[in-house]
Enzyme design. Structure first.
Site, mmCIF file in Angstrom:
data_model
loop_
_atom_site.group_PDB
_atom_site.id
_atom_site.type_symbol
_atom_site.label_atom_id
_atom_site.label_comp_id
_atom_site.label_asym_id
_atom_site.label_seq_id
_atom_site.Cartn_x
_atom_site.Cartn_y
_atom_site.Cartn_z
ATOM 1 N N ILE A 13 12.779 -5.852 10.548
ATOM 2 C CA ILE A 13 12.479 -4.545 9.758
ATOM 3 C C ILE A 13 11.320 -4.918 8.449
ATOM 4 O O ILE A 13 11.881 -5.798 8.078
ATOM 5 C CB ILE A 13 13.563 -3.562 9.053
ATOM 6 C CG1 ILE A 13 14.819 -3.375 10.154
ATOM 7 C CG2 ILE A 13 13.308 -2.393 8.299
ATOM 8 C CD1 ILE A 13 16.035 -2.475 9.477
ATOM 9 N N GLY A 15 9.381 -4.204 4.816
ATOM 10 C CA GLY A 15 9.590 -3.222 3.545
ATOM 11 C C GLY A 15 11.034 -2.985 3.280
ATOM 12 O O GLY A 15 11.504 -1.660 2.915
ATOM 13 N N GLY A 19 14.433 1.742 -0.598
ATOM 14 C CA GLY A 19 14.259 2.823 0.247
ATOM 15 C C GLY A 19 14.590 2.909 1.651
ATOM 16 O O GLY A 19 15.734 2.272 1.679
ATOM 17 N N TYR A 162 -3.163 9.148 2.552
ATOM 18 C CA TYR A 162 -1.998 8.885 3.029
ATOM 19 C C TYR A 162 -2.059 9.419 4.409
ATOM 20 O O TYR A 162 -1.612 8.838 5.432
ATOM 21 C CB TYR A 162 -0.860 9.503 2.339
ATOM 22 C CG TYR A 162 0.659 8.895 2.782
ATOM 23 C CD1 TYR A 162 1.312 7.846 2.551
ATOM 24 C CD2 TYR A 162 1.253 10.126 3.619
ATOM 25 C CE1 TYR A 162 2.548 7.788 3.057
ATOM 26 C CE2 TYR A 162 2.610 10.001 3.972
ATOM 27 C CZ TYR A 162 3.328 8.756 3.774
ATOM 28 O OH TYR A 162 4.364 8.517 4.301
HETATM 29 P P1 NAP Z 1 9.447 3.120 -0.874
HETATM 30 O O1 NAP Z 1 11.041 3.249 -1.256
HETATM 31 O O2 NAP Z 1 8.436 3.267 -1.486
HETATM 32 O O3 NAP Z 1 9.552 1.694 0.048
HETATM 33 C C1 NAP Z 1 8.473 1.012 0.560
HETATM 34 C C2 NAP Z 1 8.901 -0.349 1.001
HETATM 35 O O4 NAP Z 1 7.425 -0.982 1.568
HETATM 36 C C3 NAP Z 1 9.157 -1.118 -0.300
HETATM 37 O O5 NAP Z 1 10.119 -2.243 0.164
HETATM 38 C C4 NAP Z 1 7.898 -1.970 -0.470
HETATM 39 O O6 NAP Z 1 8.262 -3.157 -1.191
HETATM 40 C C5 NAP Z 1 7.528 -2.060 1.076
HETATM 41 N N1 NAP Z 1 5.870 -2.623 0.795
HETATM 42 C C6 NAP Z 1 4.929 -2.029 0.373
HETATM 43 N N2 NAP Z 1 4.059 -2.845 0.469
HETATM 44 C C7 NAP Z 1 4.198 -3.793 1.379
HETATM 45 C C8 NAP Z 1 3.621 -4.953 1.952
HETATM 46 N N3 NAP Z 1 2.249 -4.933 1.794
HETATM 47 N N4 NAP Z 1 4.493 -5.660 2.831
HETATM 48 C C9 NAP Z 1 5.741 -5.513 3.012
HETATM 49 N N5 NAP Z 1 6.357 -4.462 2.517
HETATM 50 C C10 NAP Z 1 5.671 -3.940 1.620
HETATM 51 O O7 NAP Z 1 9.405 4.158 0.566
HETATM 52 P P2 NAP Z 1 10.028 4.710 1.563
HETATM 53 O O8 NAP Z 1 10.413 6.097 1.331
HETATM 54 O O9 NAP Z 1 11.189 4.006 1.845
HETATM 55 O O10 NAP Z 1 9.095 4.510 2.817
HETATM 56 C C11 NAP Z 1 9.298 3.820 4.181
HETATM 57 C C12 NAP Z 1 8.623 4.519 5.279
HETATM 58 O O11 NAP Z 1 8.523 5.785 5.312
HETATM 59 C C13 NAP Z 1 6.912 4.311 4.608
HETATM 60 O O12 NAP Z 1 6.095 3.881 5.782
HETATM 61 C C14 NAP Z 1 6.604 5.837 4.452
HETATM 62 O O13 NAP Z 1 5.258 6.228 4.633
HETATM 63 C C15 NAP Z 1 7.624 6.517 5.338
HETATM 64 N N6 NAP Z 1 7.805 7.767 5.025
HETATM 65 C C16 NAP Z 1 8.504 8.084 3.672
HETATM 66 C C17 NAP Z 1 8.978 9.448 3.377
HETATM 67 C C18 NAP Z 1 9.352 9.550 2.136
HETATM 68 O O14 NAP Z 1 9.327 11.029 1.677
HETATM 69 N N7 NAP Z 1 10.067 8.833 1.506
HETATM 70 C C19 NAP Z 1 8.462 10.515 4.185
HETATM 71 C C20 NAP Z 1 7.873 10.148 5.725
HETATM 72 C C21 NAP Z 1 7.583 9.133 5.844
HETATM 73 P P3 NAP Z 1 7.779 -3.459 -2.651
HETATM 74 O O15 NAP Z 1 9.177 -2.919 -3.281
HETATM 75 O O16 NAP Z 1 7.754 -4.821 -2.915
HETATM 76 O O17 NAP Z 1 6.895 -2.449 -3.282
#
Ligand code: NAP
Length: 295
Positions: A13, A15, A19, A162
């Site tokens: 996995i 990231g 989250g 986005y």
């Molecule tokens: P989040 O809490 O901001 O977590 C994002 C994760 O991605 C963090 O661990 C971050 O690491 C990591 N990341 C960012 N840039 C990276 C890179 N270059 N290489 C490796 N890891 C990296 O976001 P989330 O809500 O869990 O989102 C996870 C996925 O679900 C994303 O693809 C997002 O677009 C999708 N999504 C989210 C939502 C929502 O409402 N939350 C809805 C629909 C889809 P750092 O901590 O180091 O920054």
């Protein structure tokens, strides 16, 4: 479907510092039947691994392993994939989860906002998929879960950068899925709405606050009014007034991984399923445009 006696499925996995990625890694690695070995990767282990290590407790280095991987850096991808394959002999599942967003409005925000979001959300998934597929083809088996969004098929005005990155991911995935099925490699898109993580909460604690924050970034009154309609939760245009918990999304990952024939698209809630049905029955694309403009 894996039996309790079968060797565990090896899951990578991206990231997992926080989250959905972190919660999914913990959820799968805690499987009471020990059906999974999870490689939870993050871009900066030196500063970010402690939280996951602490939460993992006894399962660390048993069913959960933390490794460094930045989806924008090919050398970290190659190094970590090689290490996992050398150790495990295979990678069964890739969860392309790492993602970023921006609050920038499309006209006034910097061009960098477009490049940065694309670099992680789109090119990051492309790099990971291209790097892992040769190992999966060799085994003639694999699952690739692309974490898209409701915004991967249903655009909303305040999130152009986005939205574009997730539409790109959806198009890429739709293109590669049929040929990969010839190798028993199944690609699935996961399309959540709002999920209660830092990404969604950086704009506020509930969906209304998210939409108001976004509307406040918009310079012109007329355009701001369109975006403020999101706050009224007009059921035709809005992505929903619900926040799902990351654990619900993790459970869906597990269902997909264990399914003998996973679907290509998964919407994570009834609201998102309804929007998908609306989007995909109007070939002109005009219905959604008219819903925004009240025409
Ligand atoms: P989040 O809490 O901001 O977590 C994002 C994760 O991605 C963090 O661990 C971050 O690491 C990591 N990341 C960012 N840039 C990276 C890179 N270059 N290489 C490796 N890891 C990296 O976001 P989330 O809500 O869990 O989102 C996870 C996925 O679900 C994303 O693809 C997002 O677009 C999708 N999504 C989210 C939502 C929502 O409402 N939350 C809805 C629909 C889809 P750092 O901590 O180091 O920054």
């Amino acid at each position: 479907m894996a039996s309790p006696m079968a060797s565990p499925q090896v899951i990578l996995i991206t990231g997992c510092a926080k989250g959905i990625g972190k919660e999914a890694a913990l959820f799968l690695a805690r499987d009471p039947q020990r059906r999974f070995k999870v490689y939870a990767t993050m871009r900066n282990m030196a500063t970010r691994q402690e939280e996951l290590k602490t939460e993992a407790g006894d399962i660390l280095n048993d069913t959960l392993f933390i490794r460094e991987l930045d989806v924008t850096k090919q050398e970290t991808i190659d190094k970590t994939l090689k290490e996992i394959v050398d150790t495990e002999g295979k990678i069964d599942v890739l969860v392309n989860n790492a993602g970023i967003t921006t609050g920038a409005w499309w006209e006034t925000g910097p061009m960098e906002a477009y490049y940065d979001v694309m670099e992680v959300n789109y090119f990051g998934c492309v790099r990971m998929t291209r790097a892992i597929v040769p190992f999966m083809k060799e085994k003639r088996s694999g699952r690739i879960l692309q974490i898209s969004s409701v915004l991967g098929f249903h655009a909303v005005p305040p999130s152009a950068q986005y939205v574009a990155s997730k539409f790109a991911l959806e198009g890429f995935s739709e293109s590669i899925a049929p040929p990969l099925r010839k190798f028993n490699i199944w690609v699935s898109l996961i399309e959540p709405g709002l999920v209660a993580t830092k990404m969604a909460r950086q704009f506020g604690d509930n969906p209304t606050a998210v939409y108001i924050h976004k509307a406040n970034q918009i310079p012109g009154d007329e355009e701001r009014r369109i975006v403020m309609d999101m706050v009224t939760f007009d059921p035709e245009i809005v992505i929903g007034n619900e926040m799902q918990e990351p654990q619900e999304i993790a459970q869906l990952f597990q269902d997909i991984i264990l399914s003998p024939k996973p679907d290509f698209r998964y919407q994570t809630s009834q609201t998102i399923k309804r929007l998908a049905k609306q989007q995909f029955v109007d070939p002109t694309g005009n219905a959604i445009m008219n819903a925004w403009l009240k025409e």
